[in-house]
Design a protein around this motif. Structure first.
Motif, PDB file in Angstrom:
ATOM      1  N   ASP A  97       0.174   7.712  -2.404  1.00  0.00           N
ATOM      2  CA  ASP A  97      -0.444   7.089  -3.565  1.00  0.00           C
ATOM      3  C   ASP A  97       0.454   6.008  -4.169  1.00  0.00           C
ATOM      4  OD1 ASP A  97      -2.602   8.749  -3.209  1.00  0.00           O
ATOM      5  OD2 ASP A  97      -2.083  10.104  -4.855  1.00  0.00           O
ATOM      6  N   MET A  98       1.750   6.283  -4.203  1.00  0.00           N
ATOM      7  CA  MET A  98       2.692   5.303  -4.731  1.00  0.00           C
ATOM      8  C   MET A  98       2.704   4.053  -3.846  1.00  0.00           C
ATOM      9  SD  MET A  98       6.731   5.817  -5.562  1.00  0.00           S
ATOM     10  CE  MET A  98       6.429   7.449  -6.169  1.00  0.00           C
ATOM     11  N   PHE A  99       2.707   4.250  -2.532  1.00  0.00           N
ATOM     12  CA  PHE A  99       2.708   3.118  -1.607  1.00  0.00           C
ATOM     13  C   PHE A  99       1.419   2.303  -1.744  1.00  0.00           C
ATOM     14  CE2 PHE A  99       5.854   4.563   1.931  1.00  0.00           C
ATOM     15  CZ  PHE A  99       6.843   4.686   0.985  1.00  0.00           C
ATOM     16  N   LEU A 100       0.274   2.984  -1.821  1.00  0.00           N
ATOM     17  CA  LEU A 100      -1.002   2.278  -1.947  1.00  0.00           C
ATOM     18  C   LEU A 100      -1.064   1.468  -3.233  1.00  0.00           C
ATOM     19  CD1 LEU A 100      -3.512   4.922  -0.555  1.00  0.00           C
ATOM     20  CD2 LEU A 100      -2.786   2.779   0.520  1.00  0.00           C
ATOM     21  N   GLU A 101      -0.491   1.992  -4.296  1.00  0.00           N
ATOM     22  CA  GLU A 101      -0.465   1.242  -5.551  1.00  0.00           C
ATOM     23  C   GLU A 101       0.310  -0.060  -5.386  1.00  0.00           C
ATOM     24  OE1 GLU A 101       1.031   1.755 -10.166  1.00  0.00           O
ATOM     25  OE2 GLU A 101       0.793   3.530  -8.918  1.00  0.00           O
ATOM     26  N   ILE A 102       1.436   0.008  -4.701  1.00  0.00           N
ATOM     27  CA  ILE A 102       2.244  -1.197  -4.464  1.00  0.00           C
ATOM     28  C   ILE A 102       1.494  -2.172  -3.562  1.00  0.00           C
ATOM     29  CG2 ILE A 102       4.372  -2.082  -3.400  1.00  0.00           C
ATOM     30  CD1 ILE A 102       5.669   0.629  -4.302  1.00  0.00           C
ATOM     31  N   ILE A 103       0.832  -1.670  -2.546  1.00  0.00           N
ATOM     32  CA  ILE A 103       0.111  -2.526  -1.596  1.00  0.00           C
ATOM     33  C   ILE A 103      -1.105  -3.178  -2.246  1.00  0.00           C
ATOM     34  CG2 ILE A 103      -1.323  -2.497   0.497  1.00  0.00           C
ATOM     35  CD1 ILE A 103       0.561  -0.242   1.513  1.00  0.00           C
ATOM     36  N   ASN A 104      -1.877  -2.403  -2.993  1.00  0.00           N
ATOM     37  CA  ASN A 104      -3.165  -2.878  -3.496  1.00  0.00           C
ATOM     38  C   ASN A 104      -3.102  -3.689  -4.780  1.00  0.00           C
ATOM     39  OD1 ASN A 104      -4.599  -1.729  -1.377  1.00  0.00           O
ATOM     40  ND2 ASN A 104      -4.693   0.245  -2.404  1.00  0.00           N
ATOM     41  N   ILE A 105      -2.093  -3.492  -5.579  1.00  0.00           N
ATOM     42  CA  ILE A 105      -2.014  -4.210  -6.851  1.00  0.00           C
ATOM     43  C   ILE A 105      -0.915  -5.251  -6.736  1.00  0.00           C
ATOM     44  CG2 ILE A 105      -1.637  -4.027  -9.334  1.00  0.00           C
ATOM     45  CD1 ILE A 105      -2.624  -1.138  -9.117  1.00  0.00           C
ATOM     46  N   SER A 107      -0.048  -7.909  -8.879  1.00  0.00           N
ATOM     47  CA  SER A 107       0.746  -8.288 -10.037  1.00  0.00           C
ATOM     48  C   SER A 107       0.602  -7.232 -11.132  1.00  0.00           C
ATOM     49  CB  SER A 107       0.282  -9.645 -10.567  1.00  0.00           C
ATOM     50  OG  SER A 107       1.077 -10.034 -11.645  1.00  0.00           O
ATOM     51  N   ASN A 108       1.601  -6.377 -11.233  1.00  0.00           N
ATOM     52  CA  ASN A 108       1.606  -5.365 -12.277  1.00  0.00           C
ATOM     53  C   ASN A 108       3.047  -5.072 -12.670  1.00  0.00           C
ATOM     54  OD1 ASN A 108       2.712  -3.670 -10.366  1.00  0.00           O
ATOM     55  ND2 ASN A 108       0.823  -2.553  -9.984  1.00  0.00           N
ATOM     56  N   ASP A 109       3.225  -4.123 -13.548  1.00  0.00           N
ATOM     57  CA  ASP A 109       4.574  -3.805 -14.009  1.00  0.00           C
ATOM     58  C   ASP A 109       5.480  -3.344 -12.872  1.00  0.00           C
ATOM     59  OD1 ASP A 109       3.917  -4.487 -16.570  1.00  0.00           O
ATOM     60  OD2 ASP A 109       3.556  -2.428 -17.238  1.00  0.00           O
ATOM     61  N   ILE A 110       4.916  -2.630 -11.927  1.00  0.00           N
ATOM     62  CA  ILE A 110       5.734  -2.124 -10.823  1.00  0.00           C
ATOM     63  C   ILE A 110       6.188  -3.269  -9.917  1.00  0.00           C
ATOM     64  CG2 ILE A 110       5.692  -0.732  -8.704  1.00  0.00           C
ATOM     65  CD1 ILE A 110       3.977   1.281 -10.182  1.00  0.00           C
ATOM     66  N   THR A 111       5.242  -4.146  -9.529  1.00  0.00           N
ATOM     67  CA  THR A 111       5.620  -5.206  -8.589  1.00  0.00           C
ATOM     68  C   THR A 111       6.422  -6.323  -9.257  1.00  0.00           C
ATOM     69  OG1 THR A 111       3.511  -6.369  -8.899  1.00  0.00           O
ATOM     70  CG2 THR A 111       3.650  -4.783  -7.070  1.00  0.00           C
ATOM     71  N   ASN A 116      14.506 -10.298  -9.237  1.00  0.00           N
ATOM     72  CA  ASN A 116      15.248 -10.655  -8.026  1.00  0.00           C
ATOM     73  C   ASN A 116      14.528 -10.243  -6.746  1.00  0.00           C
ATOM     74  OD1 ASN A 116      17.435 -11.646  -9.548  1.00  0.00           O
ATOM     75  ND2 ASN A 116      18.143  -9.547  -9.852  1.00  0.00           N
ATOM     76  N   MET A 117      13.358  -9.647  -6.878  1.00  0.00           N
ATOM     77  CA  MET A 117      12.643  -9.156  -5.702  1.00  0.00           C
ATOM     78  C   MET A 117      11.180  -9.570  -5.794  1.00  0.00           C
ATOM     79  SD  MET A 117      12.015  -5.204  -4.460  1.00  0.00           S
ATOM     80  CE  MET A 117      13.091  -4.662  -5.746  1.00  0.00           C
ATOM     81  N   ASN A 118      10.680 -10.219  -4.768  1.00  0.00           N
ATOM     82  CA  ASN A 118       9.279 -10.606  -4.716  1.00  0.00           C
ATOM     83  C   ASN A 118       8.532  -9.552  -3.909  1.00  0.00           C
ATOM     84  OD1 ASN A 118       6.768 -11.698  -4.381  1.00  0.00           O
ATOM     85  ND2 ASN A 118       7.478 -13.665  -3.569  1.00  0.00           N
ATOM     86  N   ALA A 119       7.790  -8.689  -4.591  1.00  0.00           N
ATOM     87  CA  ALA A 119       7.097  -7.585  -3.923  1.00  0.00           C
ATOM     88  C   ALA A 119       5.866  -8.052  -3.152  1.00  0.00           C
ATOM     89  CB  ALA A 119       6.699  -6.523  -4.939  1.00  0.00           C
ATOM     90  N   ASP A 120       5.560  -9.359  -3.193  1.00  0.00           N
ATOM     91  CA  ASP A 120       4.432  -9.892  -2.416  1.00  0.00           C
ATOM     92  C   ASP A 120       4.815 -10.148  -0.962  1.00  0.00           C
ATOM     93  OD1 ASP A 120       2.824  -9.815  -4.668  1.00  0.00           O
ATOM     94  OD2 ASP A 120       3.321 -11.866  -5.243  1.00  0.00           O
ATOM     95  N   THR A 121       6.096 -10.244  -0.673  1.00  0.00           N
ATOM     96  CA  THR A 121       6.535 -10.468   0.701  1.00  0.00           C
ATOM     97  C   THR A 121       6.707  -9.122   1.404  1.00  0.00           C
ATOM     98  OG1 THR A 121       8.895 -10.384   0.209  1.00  0.00           O
ATOM     99  CG2 THR A 121       7.799 -12.538  -0.030  1.00  0.00           C
ATOM    100  N   PRO A 122       6.626  -9.097   2.734  1.00  0.00           N
ATOM    101  CA  PRO A 122       6.826  -7.817   3.442  1.00  0.00           C
ATOM    102  C   PRO A 122       8.194  -7.181   3.135  1.00  0.00           C
ATOM    103  CG  PRO A 122       5.805  -9.392   4.911  1.00  0.00           C
ATOM    104  CD  PRO A 122       6.171 -10.140   3.647  1.00  0.00           C
ATOM    105  N   ALA A 123       9.241  -7.987   3.124  1.00  0.00           N
ATOM    106  CA  ALA A 123      10.578  -7.440   2.838  1.00  0.00           C
ATOM    107  C   ALA A 123      10.652  -6.926   1.400  1.00  0.00           C
ATOM    108  CB  ALA A 123      11.654  -8.488   3.071  1.00  0.00           C
ATOM    109  N   GLY A 124      10.082  -7.676   0.478  1.00  0.00           N
ATOM    110  CA  GLY A 124      10.068  -7.250  -0.914  1.00  0.00           C
ATOM    111  C   GLY A 124       9.262  -5.980  -1.114  1.00  0.00           C
TER     112      GLY A 124
END
Length: 181
Positions: A97-105, A107-111, A116-124
Motif C-alpha cells: 500500500d505504501m509503494f502504491l501510494e508513492i507510484i500513483n500519487i 505530487s503530495n506530501d510524501i513525494t 533533494n530527491m525527485n520522486a518522479d524519476t525511477p531512481a527517486g
C-alpha cells in the motif's frame, strides 16, 4: 535448547516459550475441540529443548506447524497455518500500500517531502520506497517511548528520520534519553 530468537527486523531477543504456548492456545480456541493444555505443554517443551541455541521466528513457527501436524489435532495445525498466512499477507500489504501510494500519487506530501530527491524519476522513486519503509522501522524499533511521544506531540522533530538507523550511536543515545518536562 533455544536461548535467543532472531526477529524479522534483525533484533535478537531472549527466547520466551510462553509465546509458543500462547500461539497454540489461540489456534486451539478457534477449533470445535477447544484447548488441550497437555498438548500445548508437550509441544512447547519439545520445541524449547529440540531447537538450536538461536533460531529465527520463522524456524520456530515451522517447528510448531510440524509438531501440530504430527499430533492428533490437525484442526489446530490448520488454524495455526491459516493465521500465519494471514499475518504474512498483512505485512506484505502494508508495504504494498505504501509503494502504491508513492507510484500513483505524483505530487503530495510524501513525494515532495525532500527537495533533494525527485520522486518522479525511477531512481527517486526507489529512494522514496526505501525512505518510507525505514521511517516506521525507526518508530517501532529505534526510538524510545519518550522520544516517540515527543515526536508525536511536535516537541521534537527528527530531520531525515529515514537516515536515523545510519546515524552515529551517540546521537541515537541522546534521543533515547529525552525526558518530557
Amino acid at each position: 535448547m533455544i536461548q535467543t530468537v532472531l526477529k524479522r527486523d534483525g533484533r535478537i531477543v531472549g527466547f520466551n516459550e510462553e509465546k509458543i504456548a500462547t500461539a497454540i492456545r489461540k489456534a486451539m480456541l478457534h477449533t470445535d475441540k477447544g484447548e488441550d493444555l497437555q498438548l500445548i505443554h508437550q509441544i512447547t517443551d519439545h520445541i524449547s529443548f529440540k531447537g538450536d541455541s538461536q533460531m529465527t521466528v520463522e524456524a520456530i513457527q515451522d517447528m510448531v506447524e510440524l509438531e501440530l501436524m504430527k499430533s492428533s489435532r490437525k484442526d489446530v495445525a490448520q488454524k495455526y497455518i491459516a493465521y500465519r498466512n494471514q499475518r504474512s499477507i498483512a505485512r506484505k500489504a502494508k508495504t504494498r500500500d505504501m509503494f502504491l501510494e508513492i507510484i500513483n500519487i505524483k505530487s503530495n506530501d510524501i513525494t515532495r517531502e525532500n527537495a533533494n530527491m525527485n520522486a518522479d524519476t525511477p531512481a527517486g522513486m526507489m529512494m522514496k520506497f526505501a525512505s518510507e519503509t525505514t521511517k516506521p522501522f525507526v518508530d517501532d524499533y529505534l526510538l524510545s517511548e519518550e522520544a516517540l511521544e515527543a515526536v508525536s506531540h511536535n516537541y521534537l522533530h527528527i530531520h531525515d528520520k529515514d537516515y536515523y538507523p545510519t546515524k552515529e550511536p551517540d546521537l541515537r543515545y541522546c534521543i533515547r534519553q529525552i525526558h518530557i518536562f
